[in-house]
Design a protein around this motif. Sequence first.
Motif, mmCIF file in Angstrom:
data_model
loop_
_atom_site.group_PDB
_atom_site.id
_atom_site.type_symbol
_atom_site.label_atom_id
_atom_site.label_comp_id
_atom_site.label_asym_id
_atom_site.label_seq_id
_atom_site.Cartn_x
_atom_site.Cartn_y
_atom_site.Cartn_z
ATOM 1 N N UNK A 101 64.935 96.176 89.529
ATOM 2 C CA UNK A 101 64.455 97.400 88.898
ATOM 3 C C UNK A 101 63.087 97.809 89.450
ATOM 4 N N UNK A 102 62.868 99.094 89.509
ATOM 5 C CA UNK A 102 61.568 99.621 89.907
ATOM 6 C C UNK A 102 60.747 99.961 88.673
ATOM 7 N N UNK A 103 59.429 99.770 88.822
ATOM 8 C CA UNK A 103 58.528 100.021 87.700
ATOM 9 C C UNK A 103 58.197 101.505 87.581
ATOM 10 N N UNK A 104 57.785 101.868 86.380
ATOM 11 C CA UNK A 104 57.304 103.223 86.148
ATOM 12 C C UNK A 104 55.937 103.387 86.803
ATOM 13 N N UNK A 120 60.190 109.047 87.885
ATOM 14 C CA UNK A 120 61.069 110.038 88.525
ATOM 15 C C UNK A 120 62.507 109.890 88.040
ATOM 16 N N UNK A 121 63.186 111.008 87.912
ATOM 17 C CA UNK A 121 64.547 110.984 87.387
ATOM 18 C C UNK A 121 65.469 110.135 88.252
ATOM 19 N N UNK A 122 65.304 110.197 89.555
ATOM 20 C CA UNK A 122 66.167 109.426 90.445
ATOM 21 C C UNK A 122 65.964 107.929 90.222
ATOM 22 N N UNK A 123 64.704 107.518 90.026
ATOM 23 C CA UNK A 123 64.424 106.100 89.783
ATOM 24 C C UNK A 123 65.007 105.651 88.452
ATOM 25 N N UNK A 124 64.890 106.513 87.432
ATOM 26 C CA UNK A 124 65.440 106.175 86.120
ATOM 27 C C UNK A 124 66.953 106.029 86.181
ATOM 28 N N UNK A 125 67.611 106.892 86.917
ATOM 29 C CA UNK A 125 69.066 106.794 87.051
ATOM 30 C C UNK A 125 69.468 105.529 87.811
ATOM 31 N N UNK A 126 68.702 105.209 88.855
ATOM 32 C CA UNK A 126 68.999 103.990 89.613
ATOM 33 C C UNK A 126 68.800 102.745 88.742
ATOM 34 N N UNK A 127 67.735 102.741 87.937
ATOM 35 C CA UNK A 127 67.502 101.605 87.042
ATOM 36 C C UNK A 127 68.614 101.476 86.014
ATOM 37 N N UNK A 128 69.092 102.606 85.515
ATOM 38 C CA UNK A 128 70.177 102.562 84.529
ATOM 39 C C UNK A 128 71.442 101.966 85.133
ATOM 40 N N UNK A 129 71.733 102.323 86.375
ATOM 41 C CA UNK A 129 72.909 101.764 87.046
ATOM 42 C C UNK A 129 72.746 100.267 87.268
ATOM 43 N N UNK A 130 71.532 99.843 87.618
ATOM 44 C CA UNK A 130 71.279 98.413 87.797
ATOM 45 C C UNK A 130 71.376 97.666 86.471
ATOM 46 N N UNK A 131 70.930 98.313 85.386
ATOM 47 C CA UNK A 131 70.964 97.658 84.075
ATOM 48 C C UNK A 131 72.380 97.349 83.628
ATOM 49 N N UNK A 132 73.330 98.197 83.997
ATOM 50 C CA UNK A 132 74.722 97.967 83.624
ATOM 51 C C UNK A 132 75.242 96.657 84.200
ATOM 52 N N UNK A 133 74.705 96.268 85.346
ATOM 53 C CA UNK A 133 75.088 94.992 85.970
ATOM 54 C C UNK A 133 74.188 93.868 85.467
ATOM 55 N N UNK A 134 72.879 94.117 85.458
ATOM 56 C CA UNK A 134 71.920 93.067 85.137
ATOM 57 C C UNK A 134 72.091 92.548 83.714
ATOM 58 N N UNK A 135 72.580 93.390 82.795
ATOM 59 C CA UNK A 135 72.699 92.992 81.391
ATOM 60 C C UNK A 135 73.619 91.789 81.199
ATOM 61 N N UNK A 136 74.471 91.498 82.167
ATOM 62 C CA UNK A 136 75.402 90.377 82.025
ATOM 63 C C UNK A 136 74.693 89.029 81.959
ATOM 64 N N UNK A 137 73.489 88.967 82.510
ATOM 65 C CA UNK A 137 72.773 87.696 82.492
ATOM 66 C C UNK A 137 72.269 87.354 81.092
#
Length: 361
Positions: A285-288, A295-312
């Motif tokens: 994830x990238x920091x604010x 930035x909206x693009x960074x927030x969307x990318x983080x959200x997509x990563x969170x969908x995977x990362x949450x499994x841990x």
Amino acid sequence: MSGGQRGFWDVQERLRELSAQGDPLEKLAATVDFEMFRADLDAAFGPRDRAKGGRPCFDPVLKFRMLVLQAMHGLSLAQTEYLVADRLSWMRFCRLGPGDAVPDANTLWDFREALIAAGALDALFARLDRAITEAGYLPMAGQIVDATLVAAPRQRNTEAEKARIKAGEKATDIWSDKPAKARQKDTDARWTVKFSKAKPTAEGKPQVDIAVPAFGYKSHISIDRQHGVIRRGKTTDAAAHDGARLREGLIDPNNTAADVWADTAYRSAENERYLAGIGKVSRIHRRKPPGRPMPRRTAQANAAKSAVRARVEHPFAHQKGVMGLVIRTIGIARARATVTLANMAYNMKRWCWLDRRGLPA
């Protein structure tokens, strides 16, 4: 019949009833062949000198089974001894009968201490990981890294004692005139602050980070994305920074995919260079940006990563909830043993779940 004479086959009949109801320990024993650990256990203790005589030792695989039961249920060693002697399903899992002797808490303590001294737990963890891989559950589709705090008995020390602990002094030096007290002081665990968000107020005011003090250790793990099995683990004091542990053996080189997911605590220039150097792709994830909206693009990318990362979060929730993971001992070496056994117990249960679900390997 209640109050009647006990029949010869009553125990077998009760065990058949437990099997019919789906005894989870019977399924675990059918999935995990504990004999595969015998070579590593024998290597840790070496050959026994029979010339000294004495009562024959308990089977090391039996004692290891009991340590696994302890880790699965967050028990003390005394509770583990009692429940193995009390429960038929636990007896069967340990390959014991109602008339067989059960290793007591002191025996289990000495056995665990010997495993720690021999450094055998890492070899046992690696052997289990190989068995899971050989069963068809290959580490693939990338890996996810995270850490969680594990509570330990809180220490009550003066400011002068805290300063000496931070300076690296041992308990035997700080309380040299009180050896009994020194044995109960954990100078390896640390205090840290965990930040969590409060719920919004009724007036609609924004959430504010709340600092929650915690004392103990930290469990760092890496799971494979495909199967959710813990492939790498490390234990540190609670104050250790998560990001620096990424470069200390948490990355599994056997994972067939290059992607590595983690939260913002792992985002640093050093980690990005490290991952690139070993051929991995950072999905951290990238920091604010400070003082600016994300930035909206960074927030969307983080959200997509969170969908995977949450499994841990699943292994941590299961270990600290169902398994009741806490540190009951003193010192980093024993804490590392507790966490490693908990990771092994979780992987065994996960292996059973994967077999039951019939997931593709």
